[in-house]
Each structure stands twice: as structure tokens, then as C-alpha cells.
Design a protein around this motif. Sequence first.
Motif, PDB file in Angstrom:
ATOM      1  N   THR A   1      10.354  54.096  33.023  1.00 29.05           N
ATOM      2  CA  THR A   1       9.814  52.746  32.850  1.00 29.05           C
ATOM      3  C   THR A   1      10.928  51.727  33.057  1.00 29.05           C
ATOM      4  OG1 THR A   1      10.239  52.731  30.479  1.00 29.05           O
ATOM      5  CG2 THR A   1       8.088  53.532  31.177  1.00 29.05           C
ATOM      6  N   PHE A   2      10.516  50.517  33.410  1.00 28.64           N
ATOM      7  CA  PHE A   2      11.474  49.420  33.541  1.00 28.64           C
ATOM      8  C   PHE A   2      10.769  48.128  33.156  1.00 28.64           C
ATOM      9  CE2 PHE A   2       9.391  50.079  37.556  1.00 28.64           C
ATOM     10  CZ  PHE A   2       9.108  48.805  38.030  1.00 28.64           C
ATOM     11  N   TYR A   3      11.547  47.196  32.615  1.00 32.81           N
ATOM     12  CA  TYR A   3      10.971  45.943  32.143  1.00 32.81           C
ATOM     13  C   TYR A   3      10.867  44.930  33.266  1.00 32.81           C
ATOM     14  CZ  TYR A   3      10.757  47.566  27.424  1.00 32.81           C
ATOM     15  OH  TYR A   3      10.402  48.281  26.314  1.00 32.81           O
ATOM     16  N   LEU A   4       9.820  44.132  33.187  1.00 29.42           N
ATOM     17  CA  LEU A   4       9.532  43.116  34.198  1.00 29.42           C
ATOM     18  C   LEU A   4      10.038  41.761  33.740  1.00 29.42           C
ATOM     19  CD1 LEU A   4       5.876  44.259  34.884  1.00 29.42           C
ATOM     20  CD2 LEU A   4       7.868  44.632  36.362  1.00 29.42           C
ATOM     21  N   PRO A   5      10.426  40.904  34.680  1.00 33.29           N
ATOM     22  CA  PRO A   5      10.851  39.552  34.296  1.00 33.29           C
ATOM     23  C   PRO A   5       9.654  38.759  33.759  1.00 33.29           C
ATOM     24  CG  PRO A   5      10.805  39.782  36.680  1.00 33.29           C
ATOM     25  CD  PRO A   5      10.519  41.133  36.113  1.00 33.29           C
ATOM     26  N   SER A   6       9.931  37.808  32.889  1.00 32.80           N
ATOM     27  CA  SER A   6       8.857  37.055  32.235  1.00 32.80           C
ATOM     28  C   SER A   6       7.965  36.316  33.230  1.00 32.80           C
ATOM     29  CB  SER A   6       9.436  36.084  31.198  1.00 32.80           C
ATOM     30  OG  SER A   6      10.322  35.178  31.817  1.00 32.80           O
ATOM     31  N   VAL A   7       8.507  35.845  34.345  1.00 27.69           N
ATOM     32  CA  VAL A   7       7.698  35.135  35.324  1.00 27.69           C
ATOM     33  C   VAL A   7       6.627  36.061  35.917  1.00 27.69           C
ATOM     34  CG1 VAL A   7       9.336  35.525  37.228  1.00 27.69           C
ATOM     35  CG2 VAL A   7       7.778  33.570  37.311  1.00 27.69           C
ATOM     36  N   VAL A   8       6.946  37.323  36.114  1.00 27.10           N
ATOM     37  CA  VAL A   8       5.974  38.303  36.601  1.00 27.10           C
ATOM     38  C   VAL A   8       5.018  38.674  35.469  1.00 27.10           C
ATOM     39  CG1 VAL A   8       5.690  40.663  37.486  1.00 27.10           C
ATOM     40  CG2 VAL A   8       7.511  39.205  38.385  1.00 27.10           C
ATOM     41  N   THR A   9       5.566  38.893  34.277  1.00 25.56           N
ATOM     42  CA  THR A   9       4.760  39.250  33.115  1.00 25.56           C
ATOM     43  C   THR A   9       3.661  38.229  32.865  1.00 25.56           C
ATOM     44  OG1 THR A   9       6.580  40.461  32.087  1.00 25.56           O
ATOM     45  CG2 THR A   9       4.854  39.652  30.616  1.00 25.56           C
TER      46      THR A   9
ATOM     47  N   VAL B   1       0.812  38.662  35.321  1.00 22.43           N
ATOM     48  CA  VAL B   1       0.030  39.862  35.025  1.00 22.43           C
ATOM     49  C   VAL B   1      -0.834  39.633  33.786  1.00 22.43           C
ATOM     50  CG1 VAL B   1       0.148  42.318  34.406  1.00 22.43           C
ATOM     51  CG2 VAL B   1       1.660  41.411  36.184  1.00 22.43           C
ATOM     52  N   LYS B   2      -0.264  39.013  32.768  1.00 18.34           N
ATOM     53  CA  LYS B   2      -1.055  38.700  31.564  1.00 18.34           C
ATOM     54  C   LYS B   2      -2.218  37.768  31.899  1.00 18.34           C
ATOM     55  CE  LYS B   2       2.389  39.071  27.868  1.00 18.34           C
ATOM     56  NZ  LYS B   2       3.136  38.287  26.861  1.00 18.34           N
ATOM     57  N   GLY B   3      -2.034  36.949  32.918  1.00 25.03           N
ATOM     58  CA  GLY B   3      -3.085  36.027  33.357  1.00 25.03           C
ATOM     59  C   GLY B   3      -4.152  36.699  34.210  1.00 25.03           C
ATOM     60  N   GLY B   4      -4.029  37.998  34.435  1.00 24.62           N
ATOM     61  CA  GLY B   4      -5.059  38.738  35.155  1.00 24.62           C
ATOM     62  C   GLY B   4      -4.696  39.166  36.566  1.00 24.62           C
ATOM     63  N   MET B   5      -3.481  38.890  36.996  1.00 24.75           N
ATOM     64  CA  MET B   5      -3.067  39.256  38.349  1.00 24.75           C
ATOM     65  C   MET B   5      -2.534  40.687  38.364  1.00 24.75           C
ATOM     66  SD  MET B   5      -0.469  37.098  40.833  1.00 24.75           S
ATOM     67  CE  MET B   5      -1.466  35.615  40.863  1.00 24.75           C
ATOM     68  N   GLU B   6      -2.833  41.414  39.420  1.00 21.15           N
ATOM     69  CA  GLU B   6      -2.292  42.755  39.597  1.00 21.15           C
ATOM     70  C   GLU B   6      -0.783  42.633  39.842  1.00 21.15           C
ATOM     71  OE1 GLU B   6      -3.129  46.721  42.312  1.00 21.15           O
ATOM     72  OE2 GLU B   6      -4.178  44.857  42.782  1.00 21.15           O
ATOM     73  N   LEU B   7      -0.011  43.610  39.384  1.00 22.61           N
ATOM     74  CA  LEU B   7       1.446  43.563  39.479  1.00 22.61           C
ATOM     75  C   LEU B   7       1.924  43.352  40.917  1.00 22.61           C
ATOM     76  CD1 LEU B   7       4.281  43.761  38.294  1.00 22.61           C
ATOM     77  CD2 LEU B   7       4.040  46.270  38.335  1.00 22.61           C
ATOM     78  N   GLY B   8       1.352  44.053  41.865  1.00 26.23           N
ATOM     79  CA  GLY B   8       1.765  43.908  43.262  1.00 26.23           C
ATOM     80  C   GLY B   8       1.569  42.488  43.773  1.00 26.23           C
ATOM     81  N   MET B   9       0.464  41.872  43.390  1.00 28.91           N
ATOM     82  CA  MET B   9       0.204  40.488  43.807  1.00 28.91           C
ATOM     83  C   MET B   9       1.166  39.525  43.122  1.00 28.91           C
ATOM     84  SD  MET B   9      -3.940  40.629  43.847  1.00 28.91           S
ATOM     85  CE  MET B   9      -4.219  39.067  44.659  1.00 28.91           C
ATOM     86  N   ALA B  10       1.475  39.794  41.863  1.00 28.72           N
ATOM     87  CA  ALA B  10       2.431  38.954  41.136  1.00 28.72           C
ATOM     88  C   ALA B  10       3.810  39.053  41.791  1.00 28.72           C
ATOM     89  CB  ALA B  10       2.497  39.379  39.667  1.00 28.72           C
ATOM     90  N   ASP B  11       4.214  40.271  42.167  1.00 27.48           N
ATOM     91  CA  ASP B  11       5.488  40.449  42.872  1.00 27.48           C
ATOM     92  C   ASP B  11       5.496  39.667  44.182  1.00 27.48           C
ATOM     93  OD1 ASP B  11       6.607  42.118  40.964  1.00 27.48           O
ATOM     94  OD2 ASP B  11       5.965  43.956  41.981  1.00 27.48           O
ATOM     95  N   ASP B  12       4.408  39.764  44.923  1.00 26.78           N
ATOM     96  CA  ASP B  12       4.319  39.052  46.203  1.00 26.78           C
ATOM     97  C   ASP B  12       4.502  37.549  45.998  1.00 26.78           C
ATOM     98  OD1 ASP B  12       3.872  41.436  47.513  1.00 26.78           O
ATOM     99  OD2 ASP B  12       1.720  41.101  47.818  1.00 26.78           O
ATOM    100  N   GLN B  13       3.855  37.033  44.965  1.00 29.82           N
ATOM    101  CA  GLN B  13       3.941  35.594  44.708  1.00 29.82           C
ATOM    102  C   GLN B  13       5.339  35.181  44.254  1.00 29.82           C
ATOM    103  OE1 GLN B  13       0.646  33.802  42.579  1.00 29.82           O
ATOM    104  NE2 GLN B  13       2.046  32.401  41.541  1.00 29.82           N
ATOM    105  N   VAL B  14       5.899  35.898  43.312  1.00 28.79           N
ATOM    106  CA  VAL B  14       7.196  35.528  42.740  1.00 28.79           C
ATOM    107  C   VAL B  14       8.339  35.743  43.732  1.00 28.79           C
ATOM    108  CG1 VAL B  14       8.888  36.117  40.940  1.00 28.79           C
ATOM    109  CG2 VAL B  14       6.461  35.895  40.353  1.00 28.79           C
ATOM    110  N   PHE B  15       8.283  36.830  44.483  1.00 27.19           N
ATOM    111  CA  PHE B  15       9.401  37.186  45.356  1.00 27.19           C
ATOM    112  C   PHE B  15       9.142  36.877  46.838  1.00 27.19           C
ATOM    113  CE2 PHE B  15       9.639  40.017  41.627  1.00 27.19           C
ATOM    114  CZ  PHE B  15      10.861  39.598  41.132  1.00 27.19           C
ATOM    115  N   SER B  16       8.090  36.110  47.098  1.00 28.99           N
ATOM    116  CA  SER B  16       7.728  35.716  48.471  1.00 28.99           C
ATOM    117  C   SER B  16       7.645  36.926  49.397  1.00 28.99           C
ATOM    118  CB  SER B  16       8.728  34.700  49.019  1.00 28.99           C
ATOM    119  OG  SER B  16       8.747  33.554  48.218  1.00 28.99           O
ATOM    120  N   ARG B  17       6.849  37.901  48.980  1.00 29.49           N
ATOM    121  CA  ARG B  17       6.640  39.120  49.759  1.00 29.49           C
ATOM    122  C   ARG B  17       5.182  39.181  50.210  1.00 29.49           C
ATOM    123  NH1 ARG B  17      11.089  42.894  48.893  1.00 29.49           N
ATOM    124  NH2 ARG B  17      12.722  41.476  48.261  1.00 29.49           N
ATOM    125  N   GLU B  18       4.900  40.178  51.012  1.00 25.37           N
ATOM    126  CA  GLU B  18       3.530  40.430  51.428  1.00 25.37           C
ATOM    127  C   GLU B  18       3.236  41.911  51.279  1.00 25.37           C
ATOM    128  OE1 GLU B  18       1.059  39.769  55.481  1.00 25.37           O
ATOM    129  OE2 GLU B  18       2.358  38.112  54.855  1.00 25.37           O
TER     130      GLU B  18
END
Length: 190
Positions: free
Chosen positions: A121-129, A132-149
Motif C-alpha cells: 500500500t502507499f498513501y495518496l496526496p491530499s489533492v488526489v484524496t 476520490v472522496k468526492g466520487g472520482m475514480e482514482l485513475g481519473m483523479a490522477d489524470d486531473q491532478v497530474f495532467s495525464r490521460e
Amino acid sequence: MAFPQRKNIKEEKRQQLIIVGSKNPVKINSTDIGFHQAFDSAFLVEGLNVSSEVSDQPVGDEETYLGANNRAKNAKLVFPEADYWVGIEGGVDEVNGEMHAFAWVVVLDRKGKTGKAKTATFYLPSVVTELVKGGMELGMADDQVFSRENSKQGNGSVGILTKGVVNRKEYYSQAVILALIPFLNESIYN
């Protein structure tokens, strides 16, 4: 005098079919790597789109394990001719207000044996957390925060956050190998 040519023992073994309960290339490649590292056998690994029957973003050990187990079982229902069926499901959980990520792996075989393992396991940064708490899937949250696709079909959170030091294929393949322990030690696992 000509001697008969020896056949390669590895070539004589029947190629075994493994069905992964996902078309995600990372999950398929991780399974391929794990099986080939664990066994001296020929394998063909294919992915199938099947339902996990859990939330798009599983929360907690129970829901994440259930998703992996359902993926393996549903793959077996759809393609019962295979030799092994594998379910891999990524999840998150909270401890003391902090969110961590992990995945469960479940392997089924024709004899009814089940292997299971969990990644590190590894901890996620609060901006991603927060996303995800707001209902977004982790992969989508990563894409948004880290400007990925489509990072969930690439290196995912673990690769992004470790700057590629730990890649997602290796991360999952270790858990696949651990889930294969009962198959590597059949005499002591029921």
C-alpha cells in the motif's frame, strides 16, 4: 550414425490459457509476467471485459477483494475452457483521515483452488484524496491532478508518485506471484 534429435521439454508442454477479468493492458501484462516468473510453462494470457460487481472505485479491503474475486469468477463463467482465471482490482481505504491505495489479486484454477494476494500500500496526496472522496475514480483523479490521460492503463498512481521507480506492471506482477503460492505448493495448500 545419426542420433535422433532431442526435443525441448519446454516445447512438449501444453500451452496453458489464462484469462484475466479485464482488458486493461497493465493487468494482462502483469499476469503474464507473474505466471512466467513463477512457472516453467508456456502460457497464453488474454483479457476479457467482465464485471467486478463493485463500485467503479472500490473502498476498503472487503469491497476491493470482492471485485477481484468477482472478476476471476466472471471470467471463468464467460470462458470456462481456460486453465486459470485472474481478477485484479485496485482499491483505496482511509486510515486516520489519510487515503492509501492497493490492489487485490485472485487466481482460480480448474481444480477449484484459489490463490489470493494483496499488493503493498502507499498513501495518496491530499489533492488526489479529496477528488476520490468526492466520487472520482482514482485513475481519473490522477489524470486531473497530474495532467495525464488514461493513467490507469499506464503506470497509474504508483508509477506517477514514485516517478517511475515502481512501475505498475511490476507492482501488480509481484502480487500475482504471491497469489500463485498455493499453486506452487500444492501439497500443503488445500
